[in-house]
Design a protein around this motif. Structure first.
Motif, PDB file in Angstrom:
ATOM      1  N   PRO A 100      -0.637   5.657   5.041  1.00 40.25           N
ATOM      2  CA  PRO A 100      -0.044   6.899   5.551  1.00 40.25           C
ATOM      3  C   PRO A 100       1.226   6.635   6.359  1.00 40.25           C
ATOM      4  O   PRO A 100       1.445   5.540   6.868  1.00 40.25           O
ATOM      5  CB  PRO A 100      -1.154   7.457   6.454  1.00 40.25           C
ATOM      6  N   GLY A 101       2.046   7.628   6.420  1.00 43.04           N
ATOM      7  CA  GLY A 101       3.202   7.644   7.323  1.00 43.04           C
ATOM      8  C   GLY A 101       4.149   6.474   7.189  1.00 43.04           C
ATOM      9  O   GLY A 101       4.519   6.080   6.088  1.00 43.04           O
ATOM     10  N   SER A 102       4.502   5.903   8.330  1.00 43.24           N
ATOM     11  CA  SER A 102       5.532   4.871   8.372  1.00 43.24           C
ATOM     12  C   SER A 102       5.113   3.565   7.694  1.00 43.24           C
ATOM     13  O   SER A 102       5.960   2.720   7.406  1.00 43.24           O
ATOM     14  CB  SER A 102       5.942   4.601   9.819  1.00 43.24           C
ATOM     15  N   ALA A 103       3.847   3.367   7.396  1.00 44.86           N
ATOM     16  CA  ALA A 103       3.376   2.147   6.720  1.00 44.86           C
ATOM     17  C   ALA A 103       3.403   2.280   5.192  1.00 44.86           C
ATOM     18  O   ALA A 103       3.052   1.340   4.485  1.00 44.86           O
ATOM     19  CB  ALA A 103       1.963   1.807   7.188  1.00 44.86           C
ATOM     20  N   ARG A 104       3.839   3.435   4.690  1.00 45.85           N
ATOM     21  CA  ARG A 104       3.829   3.723   3.249  1.00 45.85           C
ATOM     22  C   ARG A 104       4.509   2.625   2.417  1.00 45.85           C
ATOM     23  O   ARG A 104       4.048   2.277   1.346  1.00 45.85           O
ATOM     24  CB  ARG A 104       4.497   5.066   2.992  1.00 45.85           C
ATOM     25  N   ALA A 105       5.605   2.069   2.896  1.00 44.07           N
ATOM     26  CA  ALA A 105       6.378   1.076   2.140  1.00 44.07           C
ATOM     27  C   ALA A 105       5.651  -0.269   1.984  1.00 44.07           C
ATOM     28  O   ALA A 105       6.070  -1.104   1.184  1.00 44.07           O
ATOM     29  CB  ALA A 105       7.741   0.860   2.779  1.00 44.07           C
ATOM     30  N   LEU A 106       4.553  -0.479   2.717  1.00 43.57           N
ATOM     31  CA  LEU A 106       3.806  -1.732   2.561  1.00 43.57           C
ATOM     32  C   LEU A 106       3.320  -1.922   1.115  1.00 43.57           C
ATOM     33  O   LEU A 106       3.285  -3.044   0.625  1.00 43.57           O
ATOM     34  CB  LEU A 106       2.611  -1.779   3.520  1.00 43.57           C
ATOM     35  N   THR A 107       2.984  -0.842   0.442  1.00 40.54           N
ATOM     36  CA  THR A 107       2.569  -0.948  -0.959  1.00 40.54           C
ATOM     37  C   THR A 107       3.651  -1.639  -1.777  1.00 40.54           C
ATOM     38  O   THR A 107       3.368  -2.544  -2.579  1.00 40.54           O
ATOM     39  CB  THR A 107       2.275   0.455  -1.552  1.00 40.54           C
TER      40      THR A 107
END
Length: 153
Positions: A100-107
């Motif tokens: 969710p949110g700001s961690a989305r780009a980890l994928t």
């Protein structure tokens, strides 16, 4: 990247088999060559057979050998045979993990990591390791002095 003892032993056993070429070699010999506990090796050889990496034959002339030429088997093939997909996050494929949110780009980072691992592990064959003739793409990476520096605690 962390490799389990099982993966390390499987890679070493497979490289050992590549070094023997078409010869049948005993589990005892592989265990001795690589310093792998015999019981653990038997389990690994079973996984390598099930994964199409190795074959075995019973009897006095039997033993183990690669199921196909070592130049046709990558390190990635061996890892997948004993450990599944190259990169997993909490047991899931990277593209299936969402944040969710700001961690989305980890994928995207996990998927990019998998691409880089594939680029190396799929480009190196068992024969190349057994003969110490690694591909230029790998040896070039080793020329970077930072490749040999450990970071973090």
């Amino acid at each position: 990247m962390r490799l389990s003892a099982r993966v390390d032993y499987a890679l070493r056993a497979a490289v050992s088999l590549a070094g023997y070429g078409d010869q049948w070699v005993s589990a005892e010999q592989i265990a001795e060559d690589q310093g792998i506990p015999r019981k653990f090796l038997e389990s690994i050889l079973l996984q390598l057979r099930r994964g199409g990496i190795a074959s075995s034959k019973r009897g006095p002339e039997g033993g183990h050998r690669l199921a196909r030429p070592g130049e046709d088997i990558s390190l990635a093939d061996v890892i997948r045979a004993v450990d599944g997909p190259l990169v997993g996050v909490r047991g899931e494929r990277p593209e299936e993990v969402t944040y969710p949110g700001s961690a989305r780009a980890l994928t995207n980072v996990w998927v990019a990591l998998r691409v880089n691992e594939r680029n190396i592990l799929e480009s190196v064959s068992l024969t190349e390791v057994a003969t110490d003739h690694l591909p230029a793409t790998v040896t070039k990476l080793l020329e970077d002095p930072d490749a040999w520096v450990v970071r973090g605690a």
